[in-house]
Motif scaffolding. Structure first.
Motif, PDB file in Angstrom:
ATOM      1  N   ALA A 118       0.830  -1.212   0.000  1.00 15.83           N
ATOM      2  CA  ALA A 118       0.000   0.000   0.000  1.00 15.83           C
ATOM      3  C   ALA A 118       0.863   1.259   0.000  1.00 15.83           C
ATOM      4  N   GLY A 119       2.151   1.097   0.304  1.00 17.90           N
ATOM      5  CA  GLY A 119       3.045   2.259   0.248  1.00 17.90           C
ATOM      6  C   GLY A 119       3.619   2.664   1.587  1.00 17.90           C
ATOM      7  N   GLN A 120       3.379   1.857   2.625  1.00 21.72           N
ATOM      8  CA  GLN A 120       3.837   2.196   3.971  1.00 21.72           C
ATOM      9  C   GLN A 120       5.239   1.628   4.219  1.00 21.72           C
ATOM     10  N   GLU A 121       6.130   2.415   4.783  1.00 24.01           N
ATOM     11  CA  GLU A 121       7.424   1.853   5.210  1.00 24.01           C
ATOM     12  C   GLU A 121       7.129   0.904   6.366  1.00 24.01           C
ATOM     13  N   THR A 122       7.472  -0.376   6.207  1.00 23.80           N
ATOM     14  CA  THR A 122       7.006  -1.408   7.137  1.00 23.80           C
ATOM     15  C   THR A 122       8.155  -2.282   7.603  1.00 23.80           C
ATOM     16  N   TYR A 123       8.190  -2.526   8.912  1.00 28.40           N
ATOM     17  CA  TYR A 123       9.168  -3.436   9.508  1.00 28.40           C
ATOM     18  C   TYR A 123       8.416  -4.670   9.990  1.00 28.40           C
ATOM     19  N   ILE A 124       9.049  -5.845   9.840  1.00 30.25           N
ATOM     20  CA  ILE A 124       8.432  -7.046  10.419  1.00 30.25           C
ATOM     21  C   ILE A 124       9.393  -7.637  11.439  1.00 30.25           C
ATOM     22  N   ALA A 125       8.833  -8.147  12.547  1.00 35.60           N
ATOM     23  CA  ALA A 125       9.603  -8.935  13.507  1.00 35.60           C
ATOM     24  C   ALA A 125       8.875 -10.252  13.696  1.00 35.60           C
ATOM     25  N   GLY A 126       9.651 -11.320  13.824  1.00 36.65           N
ATOM     26  CA  GLY A 126       9.082 -12.639  14.003  1.00 36.65           C
ATOM     27  C   GLY A 126      10.204 -13.660  13.885  1.00 36.65           C
ATOM     28  N   ALA A 127       9.840 -14.917  13.776  1.00 33.92           N
ATOM     29  CA  ALA A 127      10.876 -15.959  13.732  1.00 33.92           C
ATOM     30  C   ALA A 127      10.500 -17.027  12.709  1.00 33.92           C
ATOM     31  N   ILE A 128      11.516 -17.469  11.971  1.00 36.56           N
ATOM     32  CA  ILE A 128      11.358 -18.581  11.031  1.00 36.56           C
ATOM     33  C   ILE A 128      12.547 -19.521  11.203  1.00 36.56           C
TER      34      ILE A 128
ATOM     35  N   GLY B  40       2.356 -23.769  15.477  1.00 39.61           N
ATOM     36  CA  GLY B  40       3.163 -22.570  15.759  1.00 39.61           C
ATOM     37  C   GLY B  40       4.614 -22.613  15.329  1.00 39.61           C
ATOM     38  N   GLY B  41       5.320 -23.734  15.565  1.00 38.94           N
ATOM     39  CA  GLY B  41       6.738 -23.803  15.208  1.00 38.94           C
ATOM     40  C   GLY B  41       7.514 -22.615  15.751  1.00 38.94           C
ATOM     41  N   ALA B  42       8.345 -22.022  14.888  1.00 38.75           N
ATOM     42  CA  ALA B  42       9.209 -20.907  15.316  1.00 38.75           C
ATOM     43  C   ALA B  42       8.413 -19.723  15.863  1.00 38.75           C
ATOM     44  N   ASN B  43       7.160 -19.569  15.423  1.00 39.18           N
ATOM     45  CA  ASN B  43       6.342 -18.442  15.932  1.00 39.18           C
ATOM     46  C   ASN B  43       6.153 -18.513  17.440  1.00 39.18           C
ATOM     47  N   GLN B  44       6.267 -19.726  17.992  1.00 35.12           N
ATOM     48  CA  GLN B  44       6.055 -19.892  19.434  1.00 35.12           C
ATOM     49  C   GLN B  44       7.378 -19.878  20.205  1.00 35.12           C
ATOM     50  N   GLN B  45       8.465 -19.524  19.537  1.00 37.37           N
ATOM     51  CA  GLN B  45       9.786 -19.468  20.192  1.00 37.37           C
ATOM     52  C   GLN B  45      10.215 -18.034  20.453  1.00 37.37           C
ATOM     53  N   ILE B  46       9.292 -17.088  20.366  1.00 37.01           N
ATOM     54  CA  ILE B  46       9.666 -15.683  20.522  1.00 37.01           C
ATOM     55  C   ILE B  46       9.638 -15.325  22.011  1.00 37.01           C
ATOM     56  N   SER B  47      10.790 -14.928  22.508  1.00 30.72           N
ATOM     57  CA  SER B  47      10.926 -14.686  23.948  1.00 30.72           C
ATOM     58  C   SER B  47      10.675 -13.212  24.277  1.00 30.72           C
TER      59      SER B  47
END
Ligand code: RIB
Length: 297
Positions: A50-60, A107-114
């Protein structure tokens, strides 16, 4: 002002089905694809397209590096994405002949976020920045508290709803974007108007966007209520339609559009996503949304 999507990234295993599998039934899928998905990934791509400067945080995990590739090709900043030793989260998605889906996630890696990882990443954001979260990662309740304590604006898409989410500090949430199932569970009410009344009574300062599928979406705050009808299209795959709506809506809000203009743009973007297969890849570019909006005027 920055926006951080702190959320899930999934490998979507998508099965085209004549009908959803029933208890005790074994059926053959008509087709299969492996796609990029996860509510965090989808919403980040929608914001960025959409044009927004976007940051993502998460785990894979290592098996999910192709998710990072799609995010980067969609313009999302992946500096805060962690590669961990667990397998990437995944979703099993059935899509029927009407384009409807049913999904379960693992969940996998998504559930490893501390909490430590959350603190380290939030330290790079400031008061006035936005955080957009869903409910597919570990320690979500902590993330709401920590982001709010930094002075960030908290946007919550409480999806998928879980019993634990009822105990999150929801009074710290500035924007809720949720569907009817989530609205009913959070409010204890059946009709959209009653849900909005109950949610605003519990969280009087909140802005609420309630999506209603074929009936469109309603925005409510303490002084106004706006309805946006759905845009009717031939559905191919509804996966990520809500995520597309979310990303486009918040891009428009952050860009200073009126709420009614933001709802309209989000509805058009979601209608395009529904007409295409897949999740992250079904999200349209801004130019496509603009062209469609121009056609409607
Ligand atoms: O909202 C759609 C998404 O939900 C899918 O991409 C799937 O991964 C699940 O997270």
């Amino acid at each position: 002002m920055k926006i951080l999507v702190f959320g899930s990234l999934n490998i979507d295993h998508v099965y085209q089905m004549d009908h959803f599998v029933q208890a005790g039934e074994t059926v053959s899928a008509l087709d299969y694809q492996k796609n990029e998905g996860g509510k965090g990934l989808n919403q980040a791509i929608a914001l960025s397209k959409a044009g927004q400067e976007t940051y993502i945080a998460g785990a894979i995990g290592q098996d999910g590096l192709f998710l990072q590739d799609l995010l980067q090709s969609g313009g999302v900043n992946t500096r805060h994405l962690q590669i961990v030793s667990h397998p990437t989260g995944h979703a099993i998605i059935q899509v029927d002949r009407q384009g409807q889906n049913c999904i379960f996630i693992c969940g996998g890696a998504n559930q490893q976020i501390s909490q430590q990882m959350m603190d380290d990443i939030l330290a790079q954001f400031s008061a006035g920045d936005y955080i957009l979260m869903q409910n597919e990662i570990s320690n979500g309740d902590y993330l709401v508290r920590a982001a709010h304590a930094r002075g960030m604006h908290v946007i919550l898409n409480p999806s998928p709803l879980s019993p634990a989410l009822m105990d999150w500090p929801l009074e710290l949430v500035e924007w809720f974007i949720l569907n009817e199932i989530e609205g009913a569970a959070l409010s204890g009410k059946d009709s959209p108007d009653d849900m909005l009344d109950a949610l605003l009574s519990a969280y009087p300062k909140a802005h609420i966007v309630l999506t209603l599928g074929g009936d469109g979406a309603v925005y409510a705050d303490d002084h106004e209520r706006l309805h946006q009808p759905a845009i009717s299209v031939q559905a191919v795959d509804t996966t990520a339609a809500g995520d597309t709506f979310t990303g486009y809506f918040f891009h428009a809000i952050l860009a200073g559009y009126s709420v009614s203009a933001a709802l309209k743009e989000a509805a058009v973007a979601a209608s395009i996503a529904v007409s295409r297969p897949g999740a992250g890849r079904s999200i349209p570019l801004y130019a496509e949304v603009k062209a469609q909006l121009a056609n409607q005027q």
